[in-house]
Scaffold this motif. Sequence first.
Motif: not given
Length: 493
Positions: A88-116
């Motif tokens: 869970a912590n790493e999935l949230q950290a992925v969202c934190t890293v990706l927000s450096f480039w864009t914040d237009k994608v919802p957090i729930a979407a990034w969590v779902t994508i990288f969970w898959v």
Amino acid sequence: MIALGSSIGMGLWLGSGKSLASGGPAGIFLGYVLAGSMIWSVSHSIGEMAVIYPLPSAFVQWTGKFVCPSAALALGWAYWFSYVITIANELQAVCTVLSFWTDKVPIAAWVTIFWVVIILVNVGAVSVFGEVEVVCSTIKFGWIFVVIFSLIVVSAGGAPNHDAVGFRYWNAEPFTNGFKDFLSVMPTCVFAMTGSKNSGLVAAETANPRKAVPRAIGSIWLRLSLFHLLGALMVTITVSPDNKDISRGSGTNASPLVIAYREAGIQPLAHMNAVIFISVLSTGTISGYGGSRTTMGLAHLCMAPAAFKKADKVGRPWWSLFITLLLGDDLAYLNVKNSAADVFTWFSSLTSLFALFGWGMVCPSHIRFRSAWTAQGRDVADLAWKSWTYPYAAWWGLIWCIVLIIVEFYLSVWPLGDHPNAENFFANYVSVVVIVICYLCARVYYRGPWWVDTTTIDLDASRRFFMSVRMWRSRPRKGFLAGSSRAVKFIFN
């Protein structure tokens, strides 16, 4: 490669900033030296047992075999929960890293994508998991060289800002806030190195642990000195402990490495988020692997539902993978809403002491394994691989694990910059409370002696047999061993 790469993670990229602010340049460096000596000792204990007993959820089964079932139950469920929290912590950290480039994608979407993505890596054949981790480890391993050499140039004044930093921050304030803050650095330094345990976990599924595991353990001095000690030294000479971005920055902007490159005027290297992203995803993937194998080991010890011990013909424990990845993803969604972030932070505080408890149980398991081996009249020369550090390293690691748990208790009762309060204590120390409760409940269930009798331990159960050189020379010249070169090769290798 997994042993080398799994020790390079968020603790090195981001955690070193908090430690620098708390303990100062000398404080964080000495913290890594002390923690490194402890992890080096524990890893040698892992290596000796992983070769002869390469088991799924190795730590749990070793503890149950050589210490006592109650300690194994407490360790197993504590470790499994720490793996779930790490996913869970790493999935949230992925969202934190990706927000450096864009914040237009919802957090729930990034969590779902990288969970898959984590699911796909883990449900493939174990060779797929191994190849993915080798690629990630190669990238991280290569990047650490770039970091070290580039920061040497920065400290010497070769960066665009031409500021020769040298040991300016060491001379100004080596320790920022005294002995208490130095103690607060220690758990962070240990936690940054806990990835080294994965060489013991994957031993059960290597083709030849007798060759692979000693090679991984033998390289630990390299990753400790090169990655953590030299990496920490580069951070301390290029970043001020008083830098506001360390404490006030968010996400990768708070990374001391990003800060060092940005202030030196090397903006392209400041965009090291791609490497941090790979580190985060790799840690999440291997946590799914470790969590599923932990529940599998618990099931084999009759400490978890029997369904968890089932695996298919290529070794995938489907039920264990399902519950581990599902719960890890569910906890990651807590970060979608800001109101849930505090809940997740409270859960995250459990992981560091869970990990420390796991490392601490390896040492008495090793000590009692050797005691049982000797008590039953066996020759140490018959071990497939023996550590030259025994018994001193095992005792050194055990003592420091106990000391750090006591230190964390001290810091939980008398926190830095705050008055003693129950909320702070349970937020930082509840993991030990959970471990004690699990252990006492298991004691009530199992009863019996506090320790397993070393003379009654079945040393051949779950053991992988190898032929030592002494046994090879004294083998019978006729019969099965003499007549079947294929069988001899399998056993000897």
